[in-house]
Design a protein around this motif. Structure first.
Motif, PDB file in Angstrom:
ATOM      1  N   LEU A 181       0.836  -1.202   0.000  1.00  0.00           N
ATOM      2  CA  LEU A 181       0.000   0.000   0.000  1.00  0.00           C
ATOM      3  C   LEU A 181       0.869   1.249   0.000  1.00  0.00           C
ATOM      4  O   LEU A 181       1.792   1.371   0.807  1.00  0.00           O
ATOM      5  N   VAL A 182       0.558   2.175  -0.899  1.00  0.00           N
ATOM      6  CA  VAL A 182       1.207   3.483  -0.898  1.00  0.00           C
ATOM      7  C   VAL A 182       0.137   4.535  -0.643  1.00  0.00           C
ATOM      8  O   VAL A 182      -0.904   4.557  -1.300  1.00  0.00           O
ATOM      9  N   ALA A 183       0.370   5.376   0.351  1.00  0.00           N
ATOM     10  CA  ALA A 183      -0.591   6.393   0.759  1.00  0.00           C
ATOM     11  C   ALA A 183      -0.232   7.738   0.138  1.00  0.00           C
ATOM     12  O   ALA A 183       0.945   8.102   0.056  1.00  0.00           O
ATOM     13  N   VAL A 184      -1.268   8.472  -0.282  1.00  0.00           N
ATOM     14  CA  VAL A 184      -1.074   9.792  -0.882  1.00  0.00           C
ATOM     15  C   VAL A 184      -1.868  10.823  -0.082  1.00  0.00           C
ATOM     16  O   VAL A 184      -3.097  10.857  -0.162  1.00  0.00           O
ATOM     17  N   PRO A 185      -1.199  11.672   0.687  1.00  0.00           N
ATOM     18  CA  PRO A 185      -1.920  12.756   1.360  1.00  0.00           C
ATOM     19  C   PRO A 185      -2.273  13.851   0.354  1.00  0.00           C
ATOM     20  O   PRO A 185      -1.481  14.153  -0.542  1.00  0.00           O
ATOM     21  N   THR A 186      -3.461  14.422   0.486  1.00  0.00           N
ATOM     22  CA  THR A 186      -3.838  15.516  -0.409  1.00  0.00           C
ATOM     23  C   THR A 186      -3.994  16.806   0.383  1.00  0.00           C
ATOM     24  O   THR A 186      -4.111  16.805   1.609  1.00  0.00           O
ATOM     25  N   SER A 187      -4.021  17.904  -0.349  1.00  0.00           N
ATOM     26  CA  SER A 187      -4.133  19.227   0.272  1.00  0.00           C
ATOM     27  C   SER A 187      -5.577  19.603   0.567  1.00  0.00           C
ATOM     28  O   SER A 187      -5.867  20.756   0.889  1.00  0.00           O
ATOM     29  N   VAL A 188      -6.492  18.626   0.472  1.00  0.00           N
ATOM     30  CA  VAL A 188      -7.905  18.862   0.771  1.00  0.00           C
ATOM     31  C   VAL A 188      -8.112  18.910   2.281  1.00  0.00           C
ATOM     32  O   VAL A 188      -7.610  18.050   3.011  1.00  0.00           O
ATOM     33  N   GLY A 189      -8.836  19.908   2.759  1.00  0.00           N
ATOM     34  CA  GLY A 189      -9.147  19.960   4.185  1.00  0.00           C
ATOM     35  C   GLY A 189      -9.424  21.361   4.668  1.00  0.00           C
ATOM     36  O   GLY A 189      -9.128  22.346   3.988  1.00  0.00           O
ATOM     37  N   TYR A 190     -10.002  21.457   5.848  1.00  0.00           N
ATOM     38  CA  TYR A 190     -10.335  22.739   6.456  1.00  0.00           C
ATOM     39  C   TYR A 190      -9.201  23.225   7.349  1.00  0.00           C
ATOM     40  O   TYR A 190      -8.452  22.427   7.918  1.00  0.00           O
ATOM     41  N   GLY A 191      -9.086  24.533   7.484  1.00  0.00           N
ATOM     42  CA  GLY A 191      -8.271  25.172   8.517  1.00  0.00           C
ATOM     43  C   GLY A 191      -6.935  24.540   8.802  1.00  0.00           C
ATOM     44  O   GLY A 191      -5.984  24.669   8.036  1.00  0.00           O
ATOM     45  N   ALA A 192      -6.856  23.818   9.915  1.00  0.00           N
ATOM     46  CA  ALA A 192      -5.590  23.311  10.427  1.00  0.00           C
ATOM     47  C   ALA A 192      -5.085  22.069   9.699  1.00  0.00           C
ATOM     48  O   ALA A 192      -4.211  21.371  10.204  1.00  0.00           O
ATOM     49  N   SER A 193      -5.616  21.783   8.520  1.00  0.00           N
ATOM     50  CA  SER A 193      -5.034  20.700   7.717  1.00  0.00           C
ATOM     51  C   SER A 193      -3.695  21.125   7.129  1.00  0.00           C
ATOM     52  O   SER A 193      -2.923  20.289   6.660  1.00  0.00           O
ATOM     53  N   PHE A 194      -3.411  22.450   7.148  1.00  0.00           N
ATOM     54  CA  PHE A 194      -2.117  22.990   6.713  1.00  0.00           C
ATOM     55  C   PHE A 194      -1.732  22.531   5.307  1.00  0.00           C
ATOM     56  O   PHE A 194      -0.592  22.143   5.054  1.00  0.00           O
TER      57      PHE A 194
END
Length: 255
Positions: A181-194
């Motif tokens: 498994l390879v995980a990909v974080p995305t820039s989607v998110g509210y406020g403090a997701s930075f």
């Protein structure tokens, strides 16, 4: 502008094409099995078109990929190269025939807002020679959704799990199956997701063993990794399926 190919002495095939402003690595396909990919961000539309043409001429038997293309660049590629295939969501262009797929990659996304990263991973995985199954919108806020597709997760040779916000989905999937498994974080998110840093740190600290992580929004890197894992897994799966009668017998040692 210069055009002076440098040759690989072992193969007598040009290893570098010097365009003056860029030096294309023509030998990469021989070394790795995959042609060089054009990163389009920061390049003018005209440069991307010339690079696509040059790589396609050098590797007519392989598909050539350009990523992170602006609206203007995609428009010019479409006008200038009739054989180009444009993916508007992934912001990619490909030229050449897709390879016959070996192995299967399943891409799992937490939400539909992750679509651009998912599409970039999908196009890249296909270019790098694996088949793709996509499971959309199974984030952990509705855990029953990912549990409902557990069988599809287990049939993959490699998984790409894409998630923003708190980035918990890869840990959940990694706890349900032993598939690489390879995980990909995305820039989607509210406020403090930075801008995806929260998801990145969560994935790097996953409690599920075997979770690997690429950079924020890096669907391309995940696609390359997963396709290469799947391609190498496919021959082993065929080998394992052969009848046991074809295997040499082993004599038990005498007591």
């Amino acid at each position: 502008m210069t055009d002076s190919p440098q040759r690989n002495e072992a193969t007598e095939v040009p290893s570098t094409l010097d365009l003056g402003y860029a030096r294309l690595d023509l030998d990469r396909a021989r070394r790795t099995g995959d042609a060089e990919v054009i990163y389009g961000a920061g390049k003018s539309p005209e440069v991307v078109v010339e690079l696509l043409r040059s790589l396609h001429e050098a590797h007519p038997d392989k598909v050539v990929l350009a990523t992170r293309l602006s609206d203007e660049t995609r428009h010019l590629v479409r006008q200038s190269i009739s054989a180009a295939r444009i993916d508007e969501v992934a912001r990619t262009a490909t030229v050449g025939e897709m390879p016959t797929p070996r192995g299967r990659v399943t891409i799992v996304s937490a939400g539909t807002s992750d679509a651009p990263v998912v599409r970039e991973a999908l196009v890249t995985t296909s270019v790098f020679g694996a088949s793709v199954d996509v499971i959309n919108d199974v984030g952990v806020a509705g855990l029953h959704r990912v549990l409902g597709v557990r069988d599809r997760l287990s049939t993959a040779d490699c998984l790409i799990v894409v998630a923003g916000m708190e980035g918990a989905l890869p840990s959940v999937v990694g706890g349900l199956t032993g598939v690489p498994l390879v995980a990909v974080p995305t820039s989607v998110g509210y406020g403090a997701s930075f801008g995806g840093i929260a998801a990145l740190l969560a994935m790097l600290n996953s409690c599920a063993p075997g979770v690997t992580v690429v950079n924020i929004d890096n669907g391309f890197g995940a696609g390359v990794f997963a396709a290469r894992v799947a391609r190498r897994a496919a021959p082993r799966a065929v080998e394992a399926a052969r009848p046991t009668e074809s295997m040499p017998s082993v004599q038990a040692p005498r007591s």
